[in-house]
Design a protein around this motif. Sequence first.
Motif, PDB file in Angstrom:
ATOM      1  N   GLY A  98      52.623  -5.486  31.916  1.00 48.94           N
ATOM      2  CA  GLY A  98      53.515  -5.506  33.106  1.00 48.94           C
ATOM      3  C   GLY A  98      53.106  -6.204  34.294  1.00 48.94           C
ATOM      4  O   GLY A  98      53.656  -6.652  34.903  1.00 48.94           O
ATOM      5  N   LEU A  99      51.840  -5.643  34.644  1.00 47.12           N
ATOM      6  CA  LEU A  99      51.194  -6.148  35.780  1.00 47.12           C
ATOM      7  C   LEU A  99      51.130  -7.603  35.886  1.00 47.12           C
ATOM      8  O   LEU A  99      51.365  -8.133  36.966  1.00 47.12           O
TER       9      LEU A  99
ATOM     10  N   SER B 155      54.699  -5.402  38.271  1.00 44.02           N
ATOM     11  CA  SER B 155      54.617  -3.880  38.064  1.00 44.02           C
ATOM     12  C   SER B 155      54.239  -3.469  36.849  1.00 44.02           C
ATOM     13  O   SER B 155      54.068  -4.314  35.771  1.00 44.02           O
ATOM     14  N   MET B 156      53.634  -2.206  36.693  1.00 46.26           N
ATOM     15  CA  MET B 156      53.447  -1.585  35.691  1.00 46.26           C
ATOM     16  C   MET B 156      54.405  -1.505  34.664  1.00 46.26           C
ATOM     17  O   MET B 156      55.549  -1.338  34.853  1.00 46.26           O
ATOM     18  N   GLY B 157      54.185  -1.930  33.338  1.00 45.08           N
ATOM     19  CA  GLY B 157      55.384  -1.798  32.465  1.00 45.08           C
ATOM     20  C   GLY B 157      55.375  -1.179  31.078  1.00 45.08           C
ATOM     21  O   GLY B 157      54.014  -0.697  31.050  1.00 45.08           O
ATOM     22  N   PRO B 158      56.115  -1.150  30.422  1.00 42.20           N
ATOM     23  CA  PRO B 158      57.355  -1.910  30.248  1.00 42.20           C
ATOM     24  C   PRO B 158      58.294  -0.915  30.874  1.00 42.20           C
ATOM     25  O   PRO B 158      58.152   0.177  31.195  1.00 42.20           O
ATOM     26  N   ARG B 159      59.271  -1.808  31.482  1.00 41.33           N
ATOM     27  CA  ARG B 159      60.429  -1.165  32.285  1.00 41.33           C
ATOM     28  C   ARG B 159      61.764  -1.643  31.777  1.00 41.33           C
ATOM     29  O   ARG B 159      62.174  -2.865  31.872  1.00 41.33           O
TER      30      ARG B 159
ATOM     31  N   ARG C 164      67.028   1.770  39.796  1.00 41.00           N
ATOM     32  CA  ARG C 164      65.486   2.203  39.535  1.00 41.00           C
ATOM     33  C   ARG C 164      64.467   1.220  40.343  1.00 41.00           C
ATOM     34  O   ARG C 164      64.230   0.362  39.901  1.00 41.00           O
ATOM     35  N   PRO C 165      63.848   1.729  41.436  1.00 42.48           N
ATOM     36  CA  PRO C 165      63.000   0.826  41.998  1.00 42.48           C
ATOM     37  C   PRO C 165      61.644   0.603  41.392  1.00 42.48           C
ATOM     38  O   PRO C 165      61.123   1.747  40.797  1.00 42.48           O
ATOM     39  N   ALA C 166      61.039  -0.520  41.309  1.00 42.44           N
ATOM     40  CA  ALA C 166      59.910  -0.674  40.828  1.00 42.44           C
ATOM     41  C   ALA C 166      58.755  -0.898  41.883  1.00 42.44           C
ATOM     42  O   ALA C 166      58.984  -1.408  42.914  1.00 42.44           O
TER      43      ALA C 166
ATOM     44  N   LEU D 110      55.469   4.208  39.879  1.00 43.83           N
ATOM     45  CA  LEU D 110      54.281   3.515  39.597  1.00 43.83           C
ATOM     46  C   LEU D 110      54.026   3.368  38.062  1.00 43.83           C
ATOM     47  O   LEU D 110      54.057   2.122  37.534  1.00 43.83           O
ATOM     48  N   LEU D 111      54.211   4.534  37.402  1.00 41.60           N
ATOM     49  CA  LEU D 111      53.760   4.585  36.102  1.00 41.60           C
ATOM     50  C   LEU D 111      55.500   4.791  35.448  1.00 41.60           C
ATOM     51  O   LEU D 111      55.857   6.038  35.499  1.00 41.60           O
TER      52      LEU D 111
END
Length: 175
Positions: A91-92, A97-101, A116-118, A171-172
């Motif tokens: 994801g990064l 951004s850290m993923g998965p989202r 949902r903010p990333a 973040l996570l």
Amino acid sequence: VELLCRSGFAVLGFDYTGFGRSDGRASLRSLLSDALCAMTFLQTQKRVQRFGIFGLSIGANVALLAAAARRQHVAGVAVEGLALHKELIYGLLTTGSMGPRYVETIAYEGKPPMPRPAHVLHPWRLSGGLADIFARVGTTLFYDRTEDPRAVVQALDDVPAFFIHGLEDPLLPFE
């Protein structure tokens, strides 16, 4: 720790080598051995034969691995903020951004759905194939044990496990 102590439990809290107030050089590769040493201390010095394990953030993955390694002595494991390292790195590298989202909006009862903010950590982007290679190599280089936590949980089939994560952690991701 304080809540557990007030509830009548004996608690051993420790810092990993080089983290917090602990001496030594911090390394992701020593986290599991540090946790196993703490468990050995409980067994040999304090004569505790069965215990519960709690891990938070980076300690969540370590707690699962330690529980699997000493399963016969673990009465239960609770983790908060468990991470899928390969997916986080992927994801990064692909989105910043850290993923998965997978969840884009969150709705609470009586309120309209909210985006949902990333938390974007950097602007660079790699293609999916290249990011996948780097994510695989990255987890191998930086972690002593890179098992997918989902596989570790399978090995804990007879140990009660409790997983906690907040929906609004920017973040996570909770996925």
